[in-house]
Design a protein around this motif. Structure first.
Motif, PDB file in Angstrom:
ATOM      1  N   ILE A  98       0.841  -1.214   0.000  1.00 29.05           N
ATOM      2  CA  ILE A  98       0.000   0.000   0.000  1.00 29.05           C
ATOM      3  C   ILE A  98       0.869   1.255   0.000  1.00 29.05           C
ATOM      4  O   ILE A  98       0.586   2.246  -0.690  1.00 29.05           O
ATOM      5  CB  ILE A  98      -0.950  -0.032   1.193  1.00 29.05           C
ATOM      6  N   VAL A  99       1.943   1.212   0.803  1.00 32.61           N
ATOM      7  CA  VAL A  99       2.854   2.376   0.826  1.00 32.61           C
ATOM      8  C   VAL A  99       3.464   2.597  -0.549  1.00 32.61           C
ATOM      9  O   VAL A  99       3.606   3.730  -1.034  1.00 32.61           O
ATOM     10  CB  VAL A  99       3.951   2.157   1.890  1.00 32.61           C
ATOM     11  N   GLY A 100       3.823   1.491  -1.230  1.00 27.10           N
ATOM     12  CA  GLY A 100       4.375   1.619  -2.585  1.00 27.10           C
ATOM     13  C   GLY A 100       3.380   2.246  -3.541  1.00 27.10           C
ATOM     14  O   GLY A 100       3.720   3.124  -4.350  1.00 27.10           O
ATOM     15  N   ILE A 101       2.138   1.733  -3.458  1.00 28.64           N
ATOM     16  CA  ILE A 101       1.095   2.310  -4.337  1.00 28.64           C
ATOM     17  C   ILE A 101       0.870   3.777  -4.021  1.00 28.64           C
ATOM     18  O   ILE A 101       0.735   4.631  -4.909  1.00 28.64           O
ATOM     19  CB  ILE A 101      -0.214   1.505  -4.186  1.00 28.64           C
ATOM     20  N   GLY A 102       0.835   4.112  -2.745  1.00 31.61           N
ATOM     21  CA  GLY A 102       0.642   5.507  -2.354  1.00 31.61           C
ATOM     22  C   GLY A 102       1.778   6.392  -2.843  1.00 31.61           C
ATOM     23  O   GLY A 102       1.567   7.525  -3.307  1.00 31.61           O
ATOM     24  N   THR A 103       3.005   5.835  -2.696  1.00 29.42           N
ATOM     25  CA  THR A 103       4.168   6.603  -3.185  1.00 29.42           C
ATOM     26  C   THR A 103       4.077   6.840  -4.687  1.00 29.42           C
ATOM     27  O   THR A 103       4.378   7.932  -5.188  1.00 29.42           O
ATOM     28  CB  THR A 103       5.459   5.847  -2.844  1.00 29.42           C
ATOM     29  N   LEU A 104       3.649   5.774  -5.429  1.00 34.90           N
ATOM     30  CA  LEU A 104       3.500   5.914  -6.885  1.00 34.90           C
ATOM     31  C   LEU A 104       2.457   6.973  -7.239  1.00 34.90           C
ATOM     32  O   LEU A 104       2.657   7.813  -8.125  1.00 34.90           O
ATOM     33  CB  LEU A 104       3.123   4.564  -7.484  1.00 34.90           C
ATOM     34  N   LEU A 105       1.311   6.913  -6.520  1.00 34.87           N
ATOM     35  CA  LEU A 105       0.259   7.913  -6.779  1.00 34.87           C
ATOM     36  C   LEU A 105       0.745   9.318  -6.460  1.00 34.87           C
ATOM     37  O   LEU A 105       0.468  10.281  -7.191  1.00 34.87           O
ATOM     38  CB  LEU A 105      -0.988   7.577  -5.945  1.00 34.87           C
ATOM     39  N   LEU A 106       1.467   9.441  -5.348  1.00 34.10           N
ATOM     40  CA  LEU A 106       1.971  10.754  -4.961  1.00 34.10           C
ATOM     41  C   LEU A 106       2.986  11.281  -5.974  1.00 34.10           C
ATOM     42  O   LEU A 106       2.972  12.462  -6.347  1.00 34.10           O
ATOM     43  CB  LEU A 106       2.602  10.658  -3.569  1.00 34.10           C
ATOM     44  N   THR A 107       3.859  10.368  -6.430  1.00 28.93           N
ATOM     45  CA  THR A 107       4.851  10.775  -7.440  1.00 28.93           C
ATOM     46  C   THR A 107       4.178  11.203  -8.737  1.00 28.93           C
ATOM     47  O   THR A 107       4.564  12.205  -9.364  1.00 28.93           O
ATOM     48  CB  THR A 107       5.817   9.614  -7.720  1.00 28.93           C
ATOM     49  N   THR A 108       3.142  10.413  -9.125  1.00 29.71           N
ATOM     50  CA  THR A 108       2.414  10.753 -10.362  1.00 29.71           C
ATOM     51  C   THR A 108       1.723  12.103 -10.233  1.00 29.71           C
ATOM     52  O   THR A 108       1.776  12.954 -11.151  1.00 29.71           O
ATOM     53  CB  THR A 108       1.374   9.668 -10.677  1.00 29.71           C
ATOM     54  N   ALA A 109       1.071  12.320  -9.099  1.00 28.20           N
ATOM     55  CA  ALA A 109       0.393  13.607  -8.890  1.00 28.20           C
ATOM     56  C   ALA A 109       1.390  14.758  -8.892  1.00 28.20           C
ATOM     57  O   ALA A 109       1.138  15.829  -9.464  1.00 28.20           O
ATOM     58  CB  ALA A 109      -0.378  13.563  -7.569  1.00 28.20           C
ATOM     59  N   THR A 110       2.546  14.528  -8.248  1.00 26.24           N
ATOM     60  CA  THR A 110       3.583  15.581  -8.220  1.00 26.24           C
ATOM     61  C   THR A 110       4.098  15.866  -9.622  1.00 26.24           C
ATOM     62  O   THR A 110       4.328  17.023 -10.002  1.00 26.24           O
ATOM     63  CB  THR A 110       4.744  15.142  -7.305  1.00 26.24           C
ATOM     64  N   TYR A 111       4.281  14.792 -10.437  1.00 25.21           N
ATOM     65  CA  TYR A 111       4.772  14.957 -11.813  1.00 25.21           C
ATOM     66  C   TYR A 111       3.814  15.821 -12.637  1.00 25.21           C
ATOM     67  O   TYR A 111       4.232  16.765 -13.313  1.00 25.21           O
ATOM     68  CB  TYR A 111       4.950  13.587 -12.454  1.00 25.21           C
TER      69      TYR A 111
END
Length: 415
Positions: A98-111
């Motif tokens: 879940i942390v990995g998925i959250g990190t991916l979503l956060l990175t995508t949103a930041t991008y």
């Protein structure tokens, strides 16, 4: 007025662009930025919630799921300990995922947020660049308009001074005025026709024929009150003959002028009006006089090898002198007095000689060693329109081919 309009447009444009710069961030971009911030906040809250939940499940999960209290396990509770360890391992793995998925979503949103910011900054920079370009263009137009206005003012001042010089009592001052107008004509194309007409008017005024022209038309003597062409008139003729090649709506009018001895070597005076003009003794070597009008003009003792007289109107004019190699195709010489003229090598194709007098004379023996004899070949005359009204030397009329040609021309004119 043009400069004022440019200045007003420039100021208005700058104000409008300043307003636009203040509103350069579109409403859509603001909504997207707000949505991105909300998304990041939601992800952060979700991470915190999930973190607390997993800590709680990791601590109290076995008890809630299997009723096992990890704190009360003894040495004999091996299977239960294994269950608790497996459950906690699964929870830890799920947490990592879940942390990995959250990190991916956060990175995508930041991008995407950074990408939108970069795009907005690029759009702003592009708008500022376009504004700078437009402002520069408006300023350049304003400067050019100011420069053009200043240039027009300078030309007007030069024009007034030059015209004033034309009215001077001194020949040198009048010549200075003529050459000043020549410079203005070359610098200002839109003043070309005005200056051409002005110089032609100056020649007509300074070199007007005095006396009854018809009464002295065939006389080769110098008319009373006249001498050789004046220097200021010659200067004006030279300027007109060498003027820039530009479209002209009207002919150069030199009617009724005394231009005896004028130097028109290489002059370009196509379609000019020399009606009732005295050009005796003039030099016309290589002059361009296409369709020029010499009706009842006097051109005695003219030196004009290679002159272009194609389609020129020379009816009833008095002509003598050297016209060797002249281009005289379709020239109108009807009833002209051609006395002691050298037409050797001249092109007479289609020339009209109806009623012309082509006779020997003694008026140009300084230009020829043949004591004023007409110099023309029979073959040249066979190309021209010659009728029974044309006066030719007796020896020419003895040629049978020329006699037949004259009869044919008479017949063609009748029908």
């Amino acid at each position: 007025m043009r400069v004022l309009e440019v200045a007003i447009q420039s100021d208005s444009h700058i104000k409008e662009t300043t307003w636009w710069s203040a509103m350069s961030t579109p409403t859509g971009n603001k909504a997207e930025n707000k949505l991105s911030k909300l998304l990041i906040l939601a992800v952060a809250l979700a991470v915190i919630f999930l973190g607390v939940t997993f800590i709680f499940l990791f601590w109290r999960g076995p008890e809630l799921i299997d009723g096992i209290d990890p704190g009360k396990l003894g040495k004999d509770d091996g299977p239960k300990a294994t269950t608790v360890a497996g459950l906690r391992t699964a929870l830890a793995a799920a947490l990592v995922g879940i942390v990995g998925i959250g990190t991916l979503l956060l990175t995508t949103a930041t991008y995407f947020t950074n990408r939108r910011k970069d795009r907005d900054q690029f759009d702003l920079a592009q708008a500022q660049f376009n504004h700078a370009q437009e402002t520069q263009k408006l300023n350049r137009d304003k400067d050019e308009a100011s420069a053009e206005l200043a240039r027009e003012g300078q030309i007007t001042d030069r024009y007034v001074k030059a015209v004033t010089l034309l009215d001077s009592d001194k020949v040198t001052a009048r010549m200075a005025g003529v050459y000043a107008l020549d410079r203005i004509m070359r610098d200002s194309a839109k003043d070309h026709l005005t200056i051409v007409q002005l110089l032609a008017g100056f020649i007509r005024q300074r070199a007007a024929i005095v006396g009854d022209w018809d009464a002295m038309h065939g006389d080769d003597s110098v008319p009373a009150g006249h001498v050789r062409i004046a220097d200021d008139v010659q200067a004006a003729l030279t300027v007109l003959g060498k003027r820039p090649v530009r479209p002209e709506e009207s002919e150069i009018d030199l009617r009724g002028t005394y231009l005896r001895g004028a130097n028109l070597i290489g002059a370009r005076l196509n379609r000019a009006l020399f009606v009732r003009c005295d050009l005796s003794g003039a030099e016309l070597i290589g002059a361009q006089l296409y369709e020029a009008n010499f009706y009842k003009a006097r051109l005695n003792a003219v030196y004009a090898p290679g002159v272009n007289l194609i389609k020129a109107h020379m009816a009833e004019s008095y002509i003598s002198g050297a016209f060797s190699g002249a281009k005289m195709k379709n020239v109108n010489l009807n009833e002209a007095q051609l006395s002691a003229i050298d037409l050797e090598g001249a092109s007479l194709n289609g020339a009209f000689l109806d009623g012309a007098h082509l006779t020997h004379g003694l008026t140009w023996d300084e230009l020829s060693g043949d004591q004023g004899l007409v110099r023309v070949e029979i073959n040249q005359l066979l190309e021209a329109v010659i009728t029974s009204k044309t006066k030719l030397p007796e020896e020419f009329l003895a040629d049978p081919e020329l006699v037949r040609h004259i009869a044919k021309c008479d017949s063609d004119l009748l029908f």
